[in-house]
Design a protein around this motif. Sequence first.
Motif, mmCIF file in Angstrom:
data_model
loop_
_atom_site.group_PDB
_atom_site.id
_atom_site.type_symbol
_atom_site.label_atom_id
_atom_site.label_comp_id
_atom_site.label_asym_id
_atom_site.label_seq_id
_atom_site.Cartn_x
_atom_site.Cartn_y
_atom_site.Cartn_z
ATOM 1 N N GLY A 172 0.861 -1.186 0.000
ATOM 2 C CA GLY A 172 0.000 0.000 0.000
ATOM 3 C C GLY A 172 0.896 1.234 0.000
ATOM 4 N N LYS A 173 0.340 2.388 0.417
ATOM 5 C CA LYS A 173 1.108 3.648 0.405
ATOM 6 C C LYS A 173 2.388 3.546 1.230
ATOM 7 N N TRP A 174 2.251 3.034 2.436
ATOM 8 C CA TRP A 174 3.395 3.012 3.348
ATOM 9 C C TRP A 174 4.381 1.915 2.958
ATOM 10 N N THR A 227 6.265 -7.632 -1.600
ATOM 11 C CA THR A 227 5.163 -8.489 -1.986
ATOM 12 C C THR A 227 3.869 -7.914 -1.425
ATOM 13 N N SER A 228 2.741 -8.372 -1.947
ATOM 14 C CA SER A 228 1.459 -7.883 -1.456
ATOM 15 C C SER A 228 0.364 -8.874 -1.817
ATOM 16 N N ARG A 229 -0.817 -8.637 -1.254
ATOM 17 C CA ARG A 229 -1.968 -9.502 -1.566
ATOM 18 C C ARG A 229 -2.284 -9.455 -3.058
ATOM 19 N N THR A 230 -2.265 -8.224 -3.615
ATOM 20 C CA THR A 230 -2.552 -8.029 -5.035
ATOM 21 C C THR A 230 -1.230 -7.827 -5.779
ATOM 22 N N LYS A 231 -1.058 -8.543 -6.881
ATOM 23 C CA LYS A 231 0.199 -8.422 -7.634
ATOM 24 C C LYS A 231 0.330 -7.004 -8.194
ATOM 25 N N LYS A 232 1.512 -6.416 -8.107
ATOM 26 C CA LYS A 232 1.694 -5.030 -8.581
ATOM 27 C C LYS A 232 2.935 -4.903 -9.440
ATOM 28 N N ASP A 233 2.883 -3.902 -10.310
ATOM 29 C CA ASP A 233 4.002 -3.659 -11.208
ATOM 30 C C ASP A 233 5.021 -2.758 -10.506
ATOM 31 N N PHE A 284 4.892 10.749 6.763
ATOM 32 C CA PHE A 284 3.905 10.569 5.705
ATOM 33 C C PHE A 284 4.570 9.818 4.548
ATOM 34 N N ALA A 285 3.916 8.758 4.081
ATOM 35 C CA ALA A 285 4.440 7.977 2.957
ATOM 36 C C ALA A 285 4.707 8.871 1.741
ATOM 37 N N ALA A 286 3.800 9.821 1.503
ATOM 38 C CA ALA A 286 3.906 10.672 0.314
ATOM 39 C C ALA A 286 5.215 11.478 0.310
ATOM 40 N N SER A 337 -2.873 13.721 5.858
ATOM 41 C CA SER A 337 -3.313 12.614 6.718
ATOM 42 C C SER A 337 -4.701 12.134 6.323
ATOM 43 N N ARG A 338 -4.822 10.813 6.140
ATOM 44 C CA ARG A 338 -6.138 10.240 5.825
ATOM 45 C C ARG A 338 -7.092 10.405 6.998
ATOM 46 N N ASN A 339 -6.536 10.237 8.218
ATOM 47 C CA ASN A 339 -7.409 10.348 9.395
ATOM 48 C C ASN A 339 -7.956 11.767 9.560
ATOM 49 N N GLU A 386 -8.254 4.192 0.907
ATOM 50 C CA GLU A 386 -7.069 3.751 1.649
ATOM 51 C C GLU A 386 -7.478 3.582 3.102
ATOM 52 N N VAL A 387 -6.590 2.981 3.886
ATOM 53 C CA VAL A 387 -6.954 2.740 5.277
ATOM 54 C C VAL A 387 -6.856 4.028 6.107
ATOM 55 N N ALA A 388 -7.825 4.220 7.016
ATOM 56 C CA ALA A 388 -7.736 5.286 8.033
ATOM 57 C C ALA A 388 -7.888 4.554 9.363
ATOM 58 N N GLU A 389 -6.734 4.232 9.969
ATOM 59 C CA GLU A 389 -6.730 3.348 11.147
ATOM 60 C C GLU A 389 -7.501 3.919 12.338
ATOM 61 N N GLY A 390 -7.619 5.255 12.390
ATOM 62 C CA GLY A 390 -8.273 5.884 13.536
ATOM 63 C C GLY A 390 -9.723 5.446 13.728
HETATM 64 N N1 LIG Z 1 0.559 6.011 4.636
HETATM 65 C C1 LIG Z 1 1.327 6.521 5.593
HETATM 66 O O1 LIG Z 1 1.780 7.665 5.495
HETATM 67 C C2 LIG Z 1 1.665 5.712 6.800
HETATM 68 C C3 LIG Z 1 0.953 4.566 7.135
HETATM 69 N N2 LIG Z 1 1.252 3.872 8.273
HETATM 70 C C4 LIG Z 1 0.497 2.678 8.646
HETATM 71 O O2 LIG Z 1 0.798 1.614 7.735
HETATM 72 C C5 LIG Z 1 -0.317 0.729 7.620
HETATM 73 C C6 LIG Z 1 -0.646 0.541 6.154
HETATM 74 O O3 LIG Z 1 -1.007 1.813 5.657
HETATM 75 P P1 LIG Z 1 -0.958 2.180 4.106
HETATM 76 O O4 LIG Z 1 0.029 1.369 3.389
HETATM 77 O O5 LIG Z 1 -0.805 3.636 4.032
HETATM 78 O O6 LIG Z 1 -2.448 1.757 3.671
HETATM 79 P P2 LIG Z 1 -3.054 1.521 2.219
HETATM 80 O O7 LIG Z 1 -4.514 1.599 2.373
HETATM 81 O O8 LIG Z 1 -2.373 2.388 1.220
HETATM 82 O O9 LIG Z 1 -2.621 0.027 1.879
HETATM 83 C C7 LIG Z 1 -2.933 -1.051 2.682
HETATM 84 C C8 LIG Z 1 -2.426 -2.310 2.017
HETATM 85 O O10 LIG Z 1 -2.664 -3.411 2.886
HETATM 86 C C9 LIG Z 1 -2.955 -4.551 2.116
HETATM 87 N N3 LIG Z 1 -4.035 -5.296 2.755
HETATM 88 C C10 LIG Z 1 -5.246 -4.845 3.122
HETATM 89 N N4 LIG Z 1 -5.966 -5.836 3.656
HETATM 90 C C11 LIG Z 1 -5.186 -6.940 3.602
HETATM 91 C C12 LIG Z 1 -5.374 -8.281 3.996
HETATM 92 N N5 LIG Z 1 -6.519 -8.706 4.535
HETATM 93 N N6 LIG Z 1 -4.351 -9.143 3.791
HETATM 94 C C13 LIG Z 1 -3.210 -8.745 3.216
HETATM 95 N N7 LIG Z 1 -2.982 -7.471 2.838
HETATM 96 C C14 LIG Z 1 -3.959 -6.595 3.031
HETATM 97 C C15 LIG Z 1 -3.422 -4.099 0.735
HETATM 98 O O11 LIG Z 1 -2.617 -4.761 -0.175
HETATM 99 P P3 LIG Z 1 -3.038 -4.966 -1.723
HETATM 100 O O12 LIG Z 1 -2.989 -3.591 -2.335
HETATM 101 O O13 LIG Z 1 -1.976 -5.858 -2.235
HETATM 102 O O14 LIG Z 1 -4.402 -5.582 -1.774
HETATM 103 C C16 LIG Z 1 -3.169 -2.587 0.727
HETATM 104 O O15 LIG Z 1 -2.373 -2.172 -0.335
HETATM 105 C C17 LIG Z 1 -1.449 1.365 8.439
HETATM 106 O O16 LIG Z 1 -1.468 0.759 9.703
HETATM 107 C C18 LIG Z 1 -1.021 2.821 8.561
HETATM 108 O O17 LIG Z 1 -1.533 3.443 9.731
HETATM 109 C C19 LIG Z 1 2.256 4.259 9.092
HETATM 110 C C20 LIG Z 1 3.016 5.377 8.800
HETATM 111 C C21 LIG Z 1 2.794 6.165 7.626
#
Ligand SMILES: NC(=O)C1=CN([C@@H]2O[C@H](COP(=O)(O)OP(=O)(O)OC[C@H]3O[C@@H](n4cnc5c(N)ncnc54)[C@H](OP(=O)(O)O)[C@@H]3O)[C@@H](O)[C@H]2O)C=CC1
Length: 300
Positions: free
Chosen positions: A12-14, A31-37, A113-115, A227-229, A251-255
């Motif tokens: 994901g972003k981070w 690596t990730s759940r979804t294959k990416k380029d 911030f990832a960005a 910030s997403r939150n 995208e995820v907003a963990e809050g």
């Molecule tokens: N973005 C930021 O600036 C920062 C984020 N964080 C933290 O990092 C964590 C991830 O955030 P971020 O990367 O930004 O979020 P995103 O929403 O950008 O990405 C989350 C990724 O998690 C993967 N994912 C989601 N659900 C599942 C699952 N059930 N099994 C396996 N993989 C899964 C997805 O992978 P796929 O795409 O392959 O499906 C998705 O790309 C959060 O806890 C966030 O708080 C911490 C510091 C900075």
Amino acid sequence: MTKNSIAVIGAGKWGQALHFALSQKQECLITSRTKKDIRNFVDLDTALNCEYLVIAIPAQQIKQWLRDNFVYKNQKILVASKGIEASSGQFLNEIYEEFVPSKNIGFISGPSFAAEVIKGLPAAIVINSKSKKLYNEFEPFFPNFLKVYYSKDVIGAEVSGAYKNVLAIASGICAGLNLGNNARASLISRGLVEMQRFGKHFGAKKSSFIGLSGAGDLFLTASSTLSRNYRVGLGLAQGKSIEEILEELGEVAEGVMTAEAINKLSQKHQIYTPIAKEVKLILDGKNPLDSLKDLLSSNQ
Ligand SMILES: NC(=O)C1=CN([C@@H]2O[C@H](COP(=O)(O)OP(=O)(O)OC[C@H]3O[C@@H](n4cnc5c(N)ncnc54)[C@H](OP(=O)(O)O)[C@@H]3O)[C@@H](O)[C@H]2O)C=CC1
Ligand SMILES: O=C(CO)COP(=O)(O)O
């Protein structure tokens, strides 16, 4: 296991920003759940064969992911997620310790911030681990534009990283309602005290909350539309439903889920957490302005 190799799990972003950073001095797989380029994208088995792993999967999904996918081969792990599991109220270190010995686990915290990291802009982060050896092994992987500190206070970092997301939602609501800079600064500084009180209950060190992990990440997240939150808070102030906001965000907003986790834990342990309580009430449908008045007015 391939010695001295490193992989990021979760693109994901981070995860992608960390992969960029960790690719500056050596090869880093991803690596990730979804294959990416993405350069050096590999399958999960190849990634799990690396000696060093950085896991950036959202907090609510970690336990299930570990159960379904993780194979422990003595890897050393850095957890990049910031959240508390809502269904159980478990901290991520408790979840990870069911799969990996604590000496092999560290947590990344601090304002990042990832960005900005993916552009190579400077930042300071903390690796929090019971093992200084783990920090010593991971630190050389990071590029010069990231200054990496060490702390032993795993729970302090975890609470800070998770709680600031809830406070960023509150701050976004305050900004979205145009209540002024004074109100927002009051909310943020009272939030800092609130998360410190919560953390202390679980054994966190006070000093972590005034450093990068606490104040550093709180000030960043609670004051920027990056910030997403914070943006969730802006959306709530506009009267949007949380479902609509999350759909738009993509995208995820963990809050959001962490607010639920904190409320569960605060009730169980009788901890006074008024801002987290109001954020949860707003997420459940309370009028945001009524909530902010309840928090900020002197006659309440
Ligand atoms: N973005 C930021 O600036 C920062 C984020 N964080 C933290 O990092 C964590 C991830 O955030 P971020 O990367 O930004 O979020 P995103 O929403 O950008 O990405 C989350 C990724 O998690 C993967 N994912 C989601 N659900 C599942 C699952 N059930 N099994 C396996 N993989 C899964 C997805 O992978 P796929 O795409 O392959 O499906 C998705 O790309 C959060 O806890 C966030 O708080 C911490 C510091 C900075
Ligand atoms: O944790 C972060 C920066 O340190 C990112 O915050 P958001 O998830 O609110 O974008």
